[in-house]
Design a protein around this motif. Structure first.
Motif, PDB file in Angstrom:
ATOM      1  N   PHE A 410      -6.210  25.639  27.367  1.00  0.00           N
ATOM      2  CA  PHE A 410      -7.402  26.384  26.976  1.00  0.00           C
ATOM      3  C   PHE A 410      -7.633  27.514  27.975  1.00  0.00           C
ATOM      4  O   PHE A 410      -7.255  27.410  29.145  1.00  0.00           O
ATOM      5  N   VAL A 411      -8.283  28.574  27.515  1.00  0.00           N
ATOM      6  CA  VAL A 411      -8.724  29.662  28.386  1.00  0.00           C
ATOM      7  C   VAL A 411     -10.242  29.660  28.397  1.00  0.00           C
ATOM      8  O   VAL A 411     -10.879  29.608  27.328  1.00  0.00           O
ATOM      9  N   GLY A 412     -10.817  29.683  29.586  1.00  0.00           N
ATOM     10  CA  GLY A 412     -12.264  29.679  29.715  1.00  0.00           C
ATOM     11  C   GLY A 412     -12.765  30.824  30.576  1.00  0.00           C
ATOM     12  O   GLY A 412     -12.024  31.409  31.364  1.00  0.00           O
ATOM     13  N   ILE A 413     -14.032  31.151  30.413  1.00  0.00           N
ATOM     14  CA  ILE A 413     -14.691  32.200  31.201  1.00  0.00           C
ATOM     15  C   ILE A 413     -15.954  31.600  31.816  1.00  0.00           C
ATOM     16  O   ILE A 413     -16.743  30.933  31.120  1.00  0.00           O
ATOM     17  N   ILE A 414     -16.122  31.825  33.106  1.00  0.00           N
ATOM     18  CA  ILE A 414     -17.316  31.364  33.820  1.00  0.00           C
ATOM     19  C   ILE A 414     -18.133  32.591  34.218  1.00  0.00           C
ATOM     20  O   ILE A 414     -17.626  33.471  34.919  1.00  0.00           O
ATOM     21  N   ARG A 415     -19.391  32.654  33.770  1.00  0.00           N
ATOM     22  CA  ARG A 415     -20.273  33.778  34.110  1.00  0.00           C
ATOM     23  C   ARG A 415     -21.419  33.285  34.982  1.00  0.00           C
ATOM     24  O   ARG A 415     -22.056  32.282  34.674  1.00  0.00           O
ATOM     25  N   ILE A 416     -21.659  34.019  36.072  1.00  0.00           N
ATOM     26  CA  ILE A 416     -22.759  33.680  36.977  1.00  0.00           C
ATOM     27  C   ILE A 416     -24.040  34.249  36.385  1.00  0.00           C
ATOM     28  O   ILE A 416     -24.140  35.460  36.131  1.00  0.00           O
ATOM     29  N   ASN A 417     -25.015  33.416  36.129  1.00  0.00           N
ATOM     30  CA  ASN A 417     -26.253  33.840  35.476  1.00  0.00           C
ATOM     31  C   ASN A 417     -27.194  34.520  36.461  1.00  0.00           C
ATOM     32  O   ASN A 417     -27.185  34.234  37.661  1.00  0.00           O
ATOM     33  N   ASP A 491     -25.443  22.059  45.122  1.00  0.00           N
ATOM     34  CA  ASP A 491     -25.021  22.448  46.471  1.00  0.00           C
ATOM     35  C   ASP A 491     -25.291  23.918  46.782  1.00  0.00           C
ATOM     36  O   ASP A 491     -25.564  24.266  47.943  1.00  0.00           O
ATOM     37  N   TYR A 492     -25.176  24.781  45.774  1.00  0.00           N
ATOM     38  CA  TYR A 492     -25.257  26.221  46.060  1.00  0.00           C
ATOM     39  C   TYR A 492     -26.345  26.947  45.274  1.00  0.00           C
ATOM     40  O   TYR A 492     -26.513  28.166  45.433  1.00  0.00           O
ATOM     41  N   ARG A 493     -27.069  26.234  44.402  1.00  0.00           N
ATOM     42  CA  ARG A 493     -28.106  26.848  43.567  1.00  0.00           C
ATOM     43  C   ARG A 493     -27.533  28.011  42.728  1.00  0.00           C
ATOM     44  O   ARG A 493     -28.125  29.068  42.604  1.00  0.00           O
ATOM     45  N   ILE A 494     -26.363  27.760  42.176  1.00  0.00           N
ATOM     46  CA  ILE A 494     -25.705  28.765  41.331  1.00  0.00           C
ATOM     47  C   ILE A 494     -25.712  28.256  39.899  1.00  0.00           C
ATOM     48  O   ILE A 494     -25.232  27.147  39.622  1.00  0.00           O
ATOM     49  N   SER A 495     -26.271  29.053  38.992  1.00  0.00           N
ATOM     50  CA  SER A 495     -26.288  28.708  37.567  1.00  0.00           C
ATOM     51  C   SER A 495     -25.198  29.496  36.848  1.00  0.00           C
ATOM     52  O   SER A 495     -25.059  30.706  37.053  1.00  0.00           O
ATOM     53  N   VAL A 496     -24.424  28.806  36.025  1.00  0.00           N
ATOM     54  CA  VAL A 496     -23.318  29.477  35.329  1.00  0.00           C
ATOM     55  C   VAL A 496     -23.347  29.135  33.850  1.00  0.00           C
ATOM     56  O   VAL A 496     -23.900  28.104  33.440  1.00  0.00           O
ATOM     57  N   THR A 497     -22.756  30.042  33.046  1.00  0.00           N
ATOM     58  CA  THR A 497     -22.487  29.809  31.623  1.00  0.00           C
ATOM     59  C   THR A 497     -20.977  29.776  31.447  1.00  0.00           C
ATOM     60  O   THR A 497     -20.268  30.622  31.984  1.00  0.00           O
ATOM     61  N   ILE A 498     -20.485  28.788  30.702  1.00  0.00           N
ATOM     62  CA  ILE A 498     -19.040  28.612  30.542  1.00  0.00           C
ATOM     63  C   ILE A 498     -18.698  28.670  29.063  1.00  0.00           C
ATOM     64  O   ILE A 498     -19.369  28.029  28.237  1.00  0.00           O
ATOM     65  N   SER A 499     -17.687  29.455  28.725  1.00  0.00           N
ATOM     66  CA  SER A 499     -17.221  29.549  27.340  1.00  0.00           C
ATOM     67  C   SER A 499     -15.725  29.279  27.287  1.00  0.00           C
ATOM     68  O   SER A 499     -15.000  29.586  28.224  1.00  0.00           O
ATOM     69  N   PHE A 500     -15.286  28.687  26.175  1.00  0.00           N
ATOM     70  CA  PHE A 500     -13.874  28.381  25.969  1.00  0.00           C
ATOM     71  C   PHE A 500     -13.433  28.884  24.600  1.00  0.00           C
ATOM     72  O   PHE A 500     -14.195  28.804  23.621  1.00  0.00           O
ATOM     73  N   GLY A 501     -12.211  29.404  24.547  1.00  0.00           N
ATOM     74  CA  GLY A 501     -11.594  29.711  23.273  1.00  0.00           C
ATOM     75  C   GLY A 501     -10.928  28.465  22.713  1.00  0.00           C
ATOM     76  O   GLY A 501     -10.875  27.418  23.347  1.00  0.00           O
ATOM     77  N   SER A 513      -6.641  33.048  22.895  1.00  0.00           N
ATOM     78  CA  SER A 513      -7.667  32.115  23.364  1.00  0.00           C
ATOM     79  C   SER A 513      -8.656  32.820  24.297  1.00  0.00           C
ATOM     80  O   SER A 513      -9.853  32.540  24.276  1.00  0.00           O
ATOM     81  N   PHE A 514      -8.151  33.762  25.108  1.00  0.00           N
ATOM     82  CA  PHE A 514      -9.019  34.524  26.015  1.00  0.00           C
ATOM     83  C   PHE A 514     -10.015  35.372  25.227  1.00  0.00           C
ATOM     84  O   PHE A 514     -11.207  35.417  25.558  1.00  0.00           O
ATOM     85  N   GLU A 515      -9.544  36.049  24.183  1.00  0.00           N
ATOM     86  CA  GLU A 515     -10.446  36.871  23.373  1.00  0.00           C
ATOM     87  C   GLU A 515     -11.497  36.005  22.694  1.00  0.00           C
ATOM     88  O   GLU A 515     -12.661  36.402  22.574  1.00  0.00           O
ATOM     89  N   GLU A 516     -11.106  34.802  22.243  1.00  0.00           N
ATOM     90  CA  GLU A 516     -12.084  33.917  21.635  1.00  0.00           C
ATOM     91  C   GLU A 516     -13.117  33.459  22.662  1.00  0.00           C
ATOM     92  O   GLU A 516     -14.309  33.338  22.346  1.00  0.00           O
ATOM     93  N   ALA A 517     -12.679  33.215  23.892  1.00  0.00           N
ATOM     94  CA  ALA A 517     -13.629  32.840  24.943  1.00  0.00           C
ATOM     95  C   ALA A 517     -14.612  33.974  25.216  1.00  0.00           C
ATOM     96  O   ALA A 517     -15.798  33.735  25.447  1.00  0.00           O
ATOM     97  N   ARG A 518     -14.130  35.211  25.174  1.00  0.00           N
ATOM     98  CA  ARG A 518     -15.038  36.357  25.377  1.00  0.00           C
ATOM     99  C   ARG A 518     -16.053  36.454  24.245  1.00  0.00           C
ATOM    100  O   ARG A 518     -17.233  36.743  24.466  1.00  0.00           O
ATOM    101  N   ARG A 519     -15.588  36.196  23.008  1.00  0.00           N
ATOM    102  CA  ARG A 519     -16.538  36.219  21.890  1.00  0.00           C
ATOM    103  C   ARG A 519     -17.574  35.109  22.036  1.00  0.00           C
ATOM    104  O   ARG A 519     -18.761  35.321  21.747  1.00  0.00           O
ATOM    105  N   ALA A 520     -17.123  33.946  22.445  1.00  0.00           N
ATOM    106  CA  ALA A 520     -18.067  32.853  22.656  1.00  0.00           C
ATOM    107  C   ALA A 520     -19.083  33.204  23.741  1.00  0.00           C
ATOM    108  O   ALA A 520     -20.268  32.884  23.627  1.00  0.00           O
ATOM    109  N   MET A 521     -18.624  33.883  24.823  1.00  0.00           N
ATOM    110  CA  MET A 521     -19.537  34.289  25.891  1.00  0.00           C
ATOM    111  C   MET A 521     -20.538  35.318  25.377  1.00  0.00           C
ATOM    112  O   MET A 521     -21.730  35.273  25.713  1.00  0.00           O
ATOM    113  N   ASP A 522     -20.070  36.272  24.568  1.00  0.00           N
ATOM    114  CA  ASP A 522     -20.983  37.257  23.966  1.00  0.00           C
ATOM    115  C   ASP A 522     -22.001  36.566  23.067  1.00  0.00           C
ATOM    116  O   ASP A 522     -23.183  36.943  23.028  1.00  0.00           O
ATOM    117  N   TYR A 523     -21.523  35.564  22.340  1.00  0.00           N
ATOM    118  CA  TYR A 523     -22.437  34.814  21.478  1.00  0.00           C
ATOM    119  C   TYR A 523     -23.504  34.105  22.307  1.00  0.00           C
ATOM    120  O   TYR A 523     -24.682  34.071  21.941  1.00  0.00           O
TER     121      TYR A 523
END
Length: 765
Positions: A410-417, A491-501, A513-523
């Motif tokens: 799987f390909v995933g994207i982690i975004r720092i909120n 531990d670090y008070r970091i909030s993230v959003t994770i998407s997977f293709g 799979s990467f492009e699908e993960a980006r679409r999921a993140m946009d969604y």
């Protein structure tokens, strides 16, 4: 030894000075005698010629401008541009009539031989030859080398232009590269908002350069034209790098200038109408044409001086290089080097071995430092889908030291909120630290994950699996990500959003799979799902259109071209699953998708990838006859059979070519084994292939290196000479291609197991 090398160096230096000084003195005397007599006449003639070129070009550009004005007042174009267009509704007759009215303009002016008109409401392109109902179809055949389709559409045909002239740039027309200057005018005139249409005229550099050719053909000089910003529009006898250097040295603002720059008379004329700069350069040698007698004298003196200097150079070179060459040859034989890169033989003998050791250590150190950068670049490339085959991916992975558990994952994207729109230096430093913490945590949870930065607040990761992904693996990954979120929050008070293709079943499919993960993140961003784990399969997907992106088509073509039938069938199967299993396509959309797939196969056949014309024609007919009315399963089965047949033909062609190349290598070695200077480069040159390619191919086909085969051929012929000739061992060594009997004896014993003298003795007995 040191004194001998120093003496050799001095003698070589003396020979070079003799060769250079004598003709320079003769040329200087001639120059001083003749330049004053020829200078004025040549300057006046050149200036007049440059002004004439300027006047002609300005007149032609005025005709181009008038052409756009005629189009602006053309009633048919005005009507068709202002029509209200419904979806999938085209005024075919109106478009045809408009095309017919403008198609003859390309015959009125050679500057208008290549133009097109874009109608914004219809999203079509009219050219003198045809109508393109989709701009992408025109772009596939005609495109700027440095502009993507979206960039071209946004900046050229949809932007507002008023007599815009784009400087010279690379342009590919029907796969042929040329350089063009572009004139753009929006329709109607003075369209400061969104224009209804755009006229684009592509003027080939050769048509403009022909006006300047007289400077290079008549004077042996050069000329070029730049716009008011100094960007090249056309040139003759000079390249763009030289133009840039001249522009840096002098960019005159006067209307006319004339001056000598680096032994070249440089004349400039600036246009008062558009600010274009016309520059011509004439070598001083051309200014001396009127001094005939002096030139004859100069040529005589120069020729005699060159002959004398050349004789001295050859004499000194021969006397001093012969002993050095002998010594260098011995050293080469001892250290086993066929070639070297040094300024002279002294450098080779003095520092070759020490330099080799030092360079090897430095190279190892530098490679160790570059491995993380190479690995990061590899991950970015595989996510962007820049590889064309699995073989290429695996080779690049091995080079970068990246290890995958298998071809699945799987390909995933982690975004720092919480950092959207923030880009201060302090915020960027904070994000960099957060990304580092996230990477360390991810690797602690999954040491095999491949990670790279996407943006200041985003990280991409590739989680590979050894077997085909199932629901259990997905649950494991989701639990791991939940643990990651918990650690980062606690531990670090970091909030993230994770998407997977969705899962990929081949490393070449990670880009999908990467492009699908980006679409999921946009969604997630659009739906307010920040802080969650989003899977592409769980979001709503468009089902009214088919999914067949350009990169997927390119991967299918690349797999077929290299004969990877299994990979090509997998990609085709994925296309059917994505469009008929995951989407509910209408009959019309399904028919269009089948047409696109057929077009891909026909495109490959038209590129002459299949050498047999009969087989090619049969495959083409079979592809054309594949219709949706037979049923999706039947079409899918037929497509797989066609792919398998194409792969078999391409592999057969590839094997035949490889066998021919190996045979040619054998023939080249057997024909030239007696040449002591025979090298891999010469063998590669004789068979018309690169050195690295023939070395690897010969090893794969025969199980031995080319050098080993050459040695066996030489020893085979040497054995025959030892058996039935009275030649000495030294004579036989030279006969079969060895510079010395010492190296011959070592090679003979290595192959035959005995020395040449013992072999001759045993055969005689």
């Amino acid at each position: 030894m040191k004194s001998k090398f120093s003496k050799t160096f001095r003698r070589f230096l003396l020979s070079y000075l003799v060769i250079l000084i004598i003709p320079n003195i003769a040329g200087y005397i001639t120059y001083q005698t003749s330049i004053n007599a020829a200078e004025k006449n040549s300057i006046d003639t050149s200036l007049l010629l440059l002004k004439q070129s300027k006047d002609v070009l300005e007149q032609r550009m005025a005709e181009v401008k008038n052409f756009t004005r005629q189009l602006a007042i053309n009633q048919d174009i005005t009507l068709i541009m202002n029509e209200s267009v419904k979806k999938d509704s085209y005024n075919i007759y109106g478009l045809w009539k408009t095309w017919r009215d403008v198609s003859y303009y390309d015959k009125t002016n050679d500057f208008l031989q290549n133009y097109y008109i874009y109608l914004n409401n219809y999203d079509v392109i009219l050219t003198p030859a045809t109508i393109y109902y989709r701009p992408v179809h025109y772009y596939e055949l005609n495109q700027y080398s440095d502009l993507t389709f979206e960039e071209w559409k946004k900046t050229v045909i949809q932007a507002s232009h008023q007599d815009t002239v784009l400087p010279l740039r690379s342009y590919i027309r029907n796969k042929t590269e040329s350089f063009v200057m572009t004139y753009i005018q929006s329709l109607p005139l003075n369209s400061f908002g969104k224009p209804r249409g755009t006229v684009v005229i592509l003027i080939d550099e050769s048509k403009i350069s022909s006006m300047l050719m007289s400077f290079s053909s008549q004077y042996g000089g050069w000329a070029y034209i730049t716009d008011k910003d100094g960007k090249p529009l056309a040139s003759a006898g000079i390249d763009n790098d030289q133009i840039a250097q001249i522009g840096l040295k002098s960019a005159p603002q006067e209307m006319e200038t004339r001056q000598f720059v680096d032994d070249t008379l440089q004349i400039t004329v600036r246009s008062a109408s558009n600010g274009w700069l016309y520059v011509a350069g004439i070598p001083k040698a051309a200014l001396m044409e009127q001094a005939t007698k002096i030139q004859h004298f100069t040529w005589t003196v120069t020729a005699v001086a060159l002959v004398i200097g050349l004789l001295i150079c050859l004499l000194l070179a021969y006397r001093n290089s012969t002993p050095i060459n002998r010594l260098v040859r011995i050293v080469r034989e001892q250290i086993g080097q066929d070639s070297y890169a040094a300024r002279n033989d002294y450098d080779f003998l003095h520092g070759n071995i020490a330099g080799l050791i030092s360079d090897n250590r430095l190279l190892e150190t530098e490679l160790s430092r570059q491995i993380p950068l190479v690995r990061d670049a590899f991950i970015k490339r595989i996510l962007r889908g820049e590889f064309h085959s699995l073989h290429e991916i695996r080779a690049a992975a091995a080079q970068s030291g990246t290890e995958f558990q298998g071809d699945y994952g799987f390909v995933g994207i982690i975004r720092i909120n919480g950092y959207s729109g923030m880009n201060s230096e302090e915020i960027l430093n904070e994000l960099q630290a957060a990304r580092l913490l996230i990477k360390q945590t991810v690797l602690a949870l999954d040491a095999t994950a491949a990670i790279t930065d996407l943006d200041s607040d985003k990280i991409a990761m590739v989680s590979s699996l050894a077997s085909e992904p199932r629901e259990l693996q997905r649950m494991v990954i989701e639990e791991r990500m939940m643990e990651l979120k918990a650690i980062l929050d606690a531990d670090y008070r970091i909030s993230v959003t994770i998407s997977f293709g969705s899962s990929f079943n081949s490393l070449s499919d990670t880009s999908r799979s990467f492009e699908e993960a980006r679409r999921a993140m946009d969604y997630a961003a659009a739906s307010g799902s920040d802080g969650n784990i989003i899977w592409y399969q769980e979001i709503w997907k468009e089902t009214t259109t088919y999914y067949y992106p350009l990169d997927q088509e390119m991967r299918l073509l690349s797999a077929l071209k290299v004969g990877e039938t299994t990979e090509a069938k997998r990609i085709a199967d994925q296309i059917f699953v994505q469009n008929f299993a995951e989407r509910g396509l209408s009959a019309e959309m399904a028919q269009q998708l089948i047409g696109e797939i057929k077009g891909t196969i026909l495109k490959l056949i038209d590129q002459k990838a299949i050498p047999d014309p009969d087989e090619s024609e049969l495959l083409k007919n079979r592809t054309v006859q594949m219709v949706l009315s037979e049923g999706i399963d039947q079409v899918r089965s037929e497509l797989e059979e066609i792919i398998e047949q194409i792969g078999d033909l391409i592999v057969r062609k590839k094997n035949e070519k490889e066998n021919e190349t190996v045979s040619a290598i054998r023939q080249a070695v057997e024909a030239r084994f007696g040449d002591a200077n025979l090298s891999m480069y010469q063998i590669a040159e004789s068979v018309g292939r690169p050195e690295k390619y023939i070395s690897q191919l010969f090893k794969e086909q025969t199980g031995e290196h080319v050098s080993d085969f050459l040695e066996k051929i030489r020893i085979k012929h040497a054995s025959a000479l030892l058996f039935d000739s009275v030649m000495t061992i030294d004579e036989i060594a030279l006969q079969v291609g060895y510079n010395s009997s010492h190296s011959f004896r070592r090679a003979f014993k290595r192959v035959q197991g005995v020395s040449p003298s013992l072999y001759r003795k045993s055969t005689n007995e």
